[in-house]
Design a protein around this motif. Structure first.
Motif, PDB file in Angstrom:
ATOM      1  N   ARG A 253     -10.890   5.074  10.877  1.00  0.00           N
ATOM      2  CA  ARG A 253     -10.438   5.967   9.804  1.00  0.00           C
ATOM      3  C   ARG A 253     -10.051   5.191   8.541  1.00  0.00           C
ATOM      4  N   PHE A 254     -10.532   3.968   8.440  1.00  0.00           N
ATOM      5  CA  PHE A 254     -10.136   3.124   7.307  1.00  0.00           C
ATOM      6  C   PHE A 254     -10.638   3.655   5.969  1.00  0.00           C
ATOM      7  N   VAL A 255     -11.705   4.468   5.997  1.00  0.00           N
ATOM      8  CA  VAL A 255     -12.222   5.031   4.749  1.00  0.00           C
ATOM      9  C   VAL A 255     -11.301   6.134   4.236  1.00  0.00           C
ATOM     10  N   ALA A 256     -10.769   6.925   5.173  1.00  0.00           N
ATOM     11  CA  ALA A 256      -9.959   8.091   4.793  1.00  0.00           C
ATOM     12  C   ALA A 256      -8.466   7.780   4.693  1.00  0.00           C
ATOM     13  N   VAL A 257      -8.020   6.716   5.373  1.00  0.00           N
ATOM     14  CA  VAL A 257      -6.588   6.410   5.439  1.00  0.00           C
ATOM     15  C   VAL A 257      -6.330   5.057   4.780  1.00  0.00           C
ATOM     16  N   ALA A 258      -5.410   5.026   3.834  1.00  0.00           N
ATOM     17  CA  ALA A 258      -5.067   3.769   3.147  1.00  0.00           C
ATOM     18  C   ALA A 258      -4.160   2.915   4.019  1.00  0.00           C
ATOM     19  N   LYS A 259      -4.225   1.606   3.780  1.00  0.00           N
ATOM     20  CA  LYS A 259      -3.336   0.705   4.502  1.00  0.00           C
ATOM     21  C   LYS A 259      -1.884   1.023   4.175  1.00  0.00           C
ATOM     22  N   GLY A 260      -1.043   0.982   5.199  1.00  0.00           N
ATOM     23  CA  GLY A 260       0.381   1.207   5.007  1.00  0.00           C
ATOM     24  C   GLY A 260       1.186   0.161   5.754  1.00  0.00           C
ATOM     25  N   MET A 261       2.348  -0.154   5.243  1.00  0.00           N
ATOM     26  CA  MET A 261       3.271  -1.084   5.881  1.00  0.00           C
ATOM     27  C   MET A 261       4.602  -0.375   6.091  1.00  0.00           C
ATOM     28  N   PRO A 262       5.413  -0.855   7.029  1.00  0.00           N
ATOM     29  CA  PRO A 262       6.755  -0.292   7.166  1.00  0.00           C
ATOM     30  C   PRO A 262       7.516  -0.438   5.847  1.00  0.00           C
ATOM     31  N   THR A 263       8.475   0.428   5.632  1.00  0.00           N
ATOM     32  CA  THR A 263       9.267   0.391   4.409  1.00  0.00           C
ATOM     33  C   THR A 263       9.962  -0.956   4.263  1.00  0.00           C
ATOM     34  N   LYS A 264       9.819  -1.543   3.071  1.00  0.00           N
ATOM     35  CA  LYS A 264      10.470  -2.827   2.791  1.00  0.00           C
ATOM     36  C   LYS A 264      11.718  -2.572   1.951  1.00  0.00           C
ATOM     37  N   ARG A 265      12.822  -3.151   2.372  1.00  0.00           N
ATOM     38  CA  ARG A 265      14.068  -2.974   1.642  1.00  0.00           C
ATOM     39  C   ARG A 265      13.944  -3.559   0.238  1.00  0.00           C
ATOM     40  N   LYS A 266      14.585  -2.918  -0.709  1.00  0.00           N
ATOM     41  CA  LYS A 266      14.549  -3.409  -2.086  1.00  0.00           C
ATOM     42  C   LYS A 266      15.258  -4.757  -2.176  1.00  0.00           C
ATOM     43  N   ALA A 267      14.777  -5.588  -3.109  1.00  0.00           N
ATOM     44  CA  ALA A 267      15.289  -6.955  -3.229  1.00  0.00           C
ATOM     45  C   ALA A 267      16.791  -6.979  -3.468  1.00  0.00           C
ATOM     46  N   ASP A 268      17.298  -6.117  -4.336  1.00  0.00           N
ATOM     47  CA  ASP A 268      18.732  -6.114  -4.637  1.00  0.00           C
ATOM     48  C   ASP A 268      19.566  -5.805  -3.405  1.00  0.00           C
ATOM     49  N   ASP A 269      18.983  -5.046  -2.490  1.00  0.00           N
ATOM     50  CA  ASP A 269      19.688  -4.694  -1.258  1.00  0.00           C
ATOM     51  C   ASP A 269      19.599  -5.818  -0.242  1.00  0.00           C
ATOM     52  N   ARG A 270      18.383  -6.316  -0.002  1.00  0.00           N
ATOM     53  CA  ARG A 270      18.192  -7.303   1.062  1.00  0.00           C
ATOM     54  C   ARG A 270      18.754  -8.673   0.712  1.00  0.00           C
ATOM     55  N   ASN A 271      18.939  -8.969  -0.584  1.00  0.00           N
ATOM     56  CA  ASN A 271      19.493 -10.269  -0.973  1.00  0.00           C
ATOM     57  C   ASN A 271      20.948 -10.445  -0.561  1.00  0.00           C
ATOM     58  N   LYS A 272      21.574  -9.378  -0.114  1.00  0.00           N
ATOM     59  CA  LYS A 272      23.002  -9.429   0.210  1.00  0.00           C
ATOM     60  C   LYS A 272      23.269  -9.780   1.668  1.00  0.00           C
ATOM     61  N   ASP A 273      22.223  -9.819   2.494  1.00  0.00           N
ATOM     62  CA  ASP A 273      22.444 -10.100   3.913  1.00  0.00           C
ATOM     63  C   ASP A 273      21.228 -10.820   4.494  1.00  0.00           C
ATOM     64  N   PHE A 274      21.308 -11.141   5.781  1.00  0.00           N
ATOM     65  CA  PHE A 274      20.233 -11.843   6.463  1.00  0.00           C
ATOM     66  C   PHE A 274      19.505 -10.936   7.452  1.00  0.00           C
ATOM     67  N   ASP A 275      19.621  -9.635   7.274  1.00  0.00           N
ATOM     68  CA  ASP A 275      18.900  -8.701   8.131  1.00  0.00           C
ATOM     69  C   ASP A 275      17.417  -8.714   7.784  1.00  0.00           C
ATOM     70  N   GLU A 276      16.581  -8.325   8.741  1.00  0.00           N
ATOM     71  CA  GLU A 276      15.149  -8.277   8.504  1.00  0.00           C
ATOM     72  C   GLU A 276      14.844  -7.322   7.350  1.00  0.00           C
TER      73      GLU A 276
END
Length: 495
Positions: free
Chosen positions: A23-46
């Motif tokens: 279904r690669f023609v009909a469905v675009a590649k997607g990734m899990p939601t990535k935390r915004k930089a301002d948020d993730r820079n405050k901790d060491f969580d994935e």
């Protein structure tokens, strides 16, 4: 008539399978939601979230199920990627996990930290034009679901064998070998000089890429399966190699390579210039709740400092992103080649840039300035010339291009070399190569010492975690053949 009905049924089944996949023609590649930089820079969580069940099925359905799966070919473990993608798309997650873990001791780790853009995803046949399947994210989803559902079980050998194997080094290679040998029923003992098992998975890789409970639950499972884990056991201090050889039927050395490469430039002995692994280990230990004097006094803490990291590999990316989270005043990465020639994952470079890291491309250090303590890195601009035998363009200094970067903390991420293993282990007869790695017969993975095998970085040099896992599993196969051949020989001699 029966043959016609059977053919029609097969055709319908094939059509149904194609409807689920490709279904690669009909469905675009997607990734899990990535935390915004301002948020993730405050901790060491994935930094990445998890796929939902629907998202995982949809992304897995993009697989083209090609006849020659280059994703599998270019995976060091040769994981059966198209098979577990199809099973995921069909909602058969437990089956997907069984296929995934059949070739990989740590699928939840590889799904997080493998440079998929250089391995499986980078060789996906739909990459050009439709973007690759999100293989790593689906792999992580499968295994995390397996843990949540209780499908991940400790080793339960069909029979117990009397022979024992001693493994020196509790990193990914050693633990992969331990798991494979224990499942065959051997009595397995893992010796590691640190206070926790996992090697670089625990102390070298930051939590924002691999949270430590992911590693600790796996090592706990290995112990539940009957593997004896000996922490704080240093070969050369607590026992010599010869003593362990007397104790076990076979030995595997899987210690990795930890000695930092040096720059040997003017001013390189100034305070504030530290090896990457010392810096990362301190940060990870603090995150695990340990007290680290060098961090507490500020030596290995980037807070409020101008930080310059020298190097362009994945370790350098770990260092710059760690410094950001520690509250550095500024973070720069100094690398003598350009982005296209960078050995590290480009995905990591992108993440670092989002988090505020500045890359100083085509620049190399010339020395360090300061009185007692480093205050600046002196560098020169670089021109990339003609490719050498390896195909990489060779860097050369541009005359008159010198400049300086302010630096209160300089982190050397230039790679790692092996320690003097024969001297450390009290085994001067243990053969090494001209690079200091252990010399083995690559067919059997045995060293020049009878019954002593070696695998992972201590043989191949600094490399990827996935290669260590592959080497550990291959070594386990060789050790099994060796022990069984030896036992057969003893039995034949007794007749």
């Amino acid at each position: 008539m029966a043959d016609t009905t059977k053919t029609a049924t097969s055709a319908k089944a094939e059509a149904a399978a194609k409807a689920v996949m490709q279904r690669f023609v009909a469905v675009a590649k997607g990734m899990p939601t990535k935390r915004k930089a301002d948020d993730r820079n405050k901790d060491f969580d994935e930094i990445y979230g998890d796929f939902s069940t629907g998202e995982a099925k949809t992304q897995a359905s993009r697989c083209s199920q090609c006849g020659v799966p280059f994703c599998q070919v270019h995976c060091p473990l040769h994981n059966n990627i198209p098979d577990w993608l199809k099973l995921t798309a069909e909602g058969r997650l437990e089956d997907a996990y069984e296929v995934s873990q059949a070739t990989n001791t740590f699928p939840e780790v590889c799904g997080r930290i493998c440079p998929q853009d250089r391995l499986c995803e980078g060789n996906c046949v739909i990459e050009k034009g439709f973007e690759s399947v999100s293989i790593g994210a689906v792999e992580r989803y499968i295994t995390d679901t397996a843990w949540e559902e209780g499908w991940v079980k400790p080793a339960a050998p069909v029979r117990e064998r009397p022979q024992s194997v001693g493994i020196i080094g509790g990193g990914p290679g050693g633990l992969a070998a331990a798991d494979a040998l224990r499942r065959r029923g051997y009595q397995v003992h893992v010796y590691d000089r640190y206070d926790r098992m996992g090697g670089l998975l625990i102390y070298g890789i930051p939590g924002f890429k691999l949270e430590k409970d992911v590693v600790e639950r796996r090592t706990a499972l290995l112990a539940q399966g009957g593997i004896h884990l000996h922490n704080n056991f240093e070969v050369g201090r607590d026992a010599m190699l010869a003593e362990l050889r007397e104790k076990h039927d076979a030995i595997l050395i899987s210690t990795g390579v930890y000695k930092a490469r040096e720059l040997e430039l003017a001013g390189d002995k100034l305070d504030g210039i530290v090896p990457a692994l010392d810096y990362l280990t301190a940060s990870n230990k603090v995150g695990l709740g340990d007290s680290v004097p060098a961090f507490n006094e500020g030596t290995l803490d980037a807070k409020g400092k101008d930080v310059v990291v020298i190097g362009g590999g994945d370790t350098a990316m770990d260092c710059v992103r760690t410094a950001v989270r520690q509250g550095a005043k500024s973070v720069k990465c100094l690398y003598r080649r350009n982005r296209a020639n960078m050995p590290g994952s480009l995905r990591e470079v992108q993440n670092a840039e989002e988090e505020g890291v500045e890359f100083v491309w085509l620049a190399a250090p010339e020395g360090f300035a300061g009185v007692g303590k480093v205050k600046a890195v002196r560098a020169s601009r670089i021109h990339l010339g003609l490719p050498d035998a390896s195909g990489r363009q060779q860097p050369s200094k541009i005359d008159g291009s010198e400049f300086s970067l302010p630096a209160d903390l300089v982190i050397k991420a230039l790679g790692f070399d092996p320690e003097d293993t024969p001297t450390m282990f009290g085994a001067p007869g243990l053969a090494v190569t001209r690079w200091g790695t252990l010399r083995v017969d690559h067919k059997t993975m045995m060293s020049n010492l009878e019954g002593v095998f070696a695998a992972g970085d201590i043989v191949r040099g600094a490399s990827l975690v996935v290669w260590a896992i592959r080497d550990g599993r291959d070594a386990a196969d060789s050790i099994h053949r060796y022990i069984q051949a030896k036992a057969a020989g003893v039995a034949a001699a007794a007749e």
